[in-house]
Design a protein around this motif. Structure first.
Motif, PDB file in Angstrom:
ATOM      1  N   PRO A   1       4.981   4.005   3.204  1.00 50.31           N
ATOM      2  CA  PRO A   1       3.549   4.295   2.993  1.00 50.31           C
ATOM      3  C   PRO A   1       2.606   3.225   3.547  1.00 50.31           C
TER       4      PRO A   1
ATOM      5  N   LEU B   1       9.410   2.797  -1.739  1.00 48.56           N
ATOM      6  CA  LEU B   1       8.889   1.489  -2.111  1.00 48.56           C
ATOM      7  C   LEU B   1       9.460   0.528  -1.088  1.00 48.56           C
TER       8      LEU B   1
ATOM      9  N   ARG C   1       3.408  -4.502  -2.377  1.00 46.48           N
ATOM     10  CA  ARG C   1       4.453  -3.866  -3.157  1.00 46.48           C
ATOM     11  C   ARG C   1       3.898  -3.409  -4.513  1.00 46.48           C
TER      12      ARG C   1
ATOM     13  N   LEU D   1       1.878  -0.245  -4.212  1.00 43.67           N
ATOM     14  CA  LEU D   1       2.730   0.941  -4.146  1.00 43.67           C
ATOM     15  C   LEU D   1       3.292   1.278  -5.519  1.00 43.67           C
TER      16      LEU D   1
END
Ligand code: MN
Ligand code: MN
Ligand code: MN
Length: 289
Positions: free
Chosen positions: A194, A221, A232, A235
């Motif tokens: 993503p 992830l 991180r 997400l």
């Protein structure tokens, strides 16, 4: 006990350097418990690997996988599918459609390269690709072989990379359509990497909401090198807020100085509902517990 998974890898069936058998053997040698080959727009690599590795001691559980190219809001998005029935008519028709899209895109890239004094690129790139899904790396290799550029990197920097003349994206299906093919054929759809789209948090959230509306259930992830802790966390927050499951993989293509190794430790994903627990993936208890 360390449990290792890898649900995002590429073989020579798309733009990876290792053939499917070598790739799965590498995963086995690394002690990976559950593994997916997720080639761009083809399941040929998985199909070959499945015929060779029938499971058992020392072999990872092989999950059917694919990485589909599609469009959302004017940009190209990648959706990973896991656990589909690879012979389901919905997936077969979708992959056939993507084959055509790749060839059309290749023709368009070739047209544009011809205008820059590089004729014959489609035939050249197809010859380089052989049995693999045609992609921009094949054009780059052909351009190097023809002496148009010094290196594949130069080919991307000057002609093929994002925003350059060879960056043709118009032919991919819509996100909802590609997601539907995976879900309809019994699989789990996952938004790949993503962070790679460089969206704002708001736009990424909008993508994930649209994806869920189309039947998507999970997101990757990413925790590889080059990603900061705060990214991180961003997400992780989105996954919790939208109640998306998580998946992870190396996105391995080839060995190299910055290349990831195969395998992600499951404990790095602790606390999130994972795709490895979903019935669609039909994984053995060693992974799901
Ligand atoms: Mn790739
Ligand atoms: Mn990708
Ligand atoms: Mn990938």
């Amino acid at each position: 006990m360390t449990v290792l998974i890898d649900f995002h890898t590429h073989s020579t069936a798309s733009d990876g350097a290792l053939d499917p058998i070598t790739l799965v053997q590498r995963a086995a040698d690394r002690g990976i418990d559950a593994f997916a080959i997720t080639d761009h727009d083809t399941v040929a690599g998985y199909r070959l690997a499945r015929s060779r590795f029938v499971g058992g001691e020392g072999v990872p559980a092989l999950v059917p996988g694919v990485e589909l190219s599609c469009r959302w809001s004017g940009t190209t998005i990648h959706v990973v599918g896991l656990g589909m029935d690879i012979d389901h008519p919905a997936l077969v028709a979708g992959l056939c459609r993507l084959d055509k899209a790749r060839l059309e895109r290749g023709g368009k890239i070739a047209e544009r390269l011809a205008r820059r004094g590089m004729p014959g690129a489609l035939e050249g790139a197809l010859a380089v690709a052989g049995d693999s899904q045609l992609g921009r790396p094949h054009f780059a290799q052909w351009m190097v072989a023809q002496g148009h550029v010094e290196s594949a990197n130069e080919a991307f920097d000057r002609y093929l990379g994002q925003g350059k003349i060879g960056d043709v994206k118009a032919f991919w299906p819509e996100l909802a359509e590609a997601t539907g093919w995976i879900v309809d054929s019994g699989g789990v759809a996952i938004v790949a990497h993503p962070l790679k789209y460089r969206y704002t948090r708001t736009k990424l959230r909008r993508l994930l909401v649209d994806f869920q509306a189309a039947g998507g259930q999970a997101m990757e992830l990413v925790c590889g090198p080059g990603h900061k802790a705060e990214q991180r966390q961003q997400l992780e927050r989105l996954a919790s807020e939208l109640e998306l499951s998580v998946s992870a993989g190396s996105d391995f293509h080839r060995d190299g100085p910055y290349a990831p190794e195969l395998g992600v430790e499951l404990r790095h994903l602790a606390g999130f509902p994972g795709v490895w627990e979903m019935p669609e993936l039909a994984l053995p208890a060693v992974v799901t517990e």
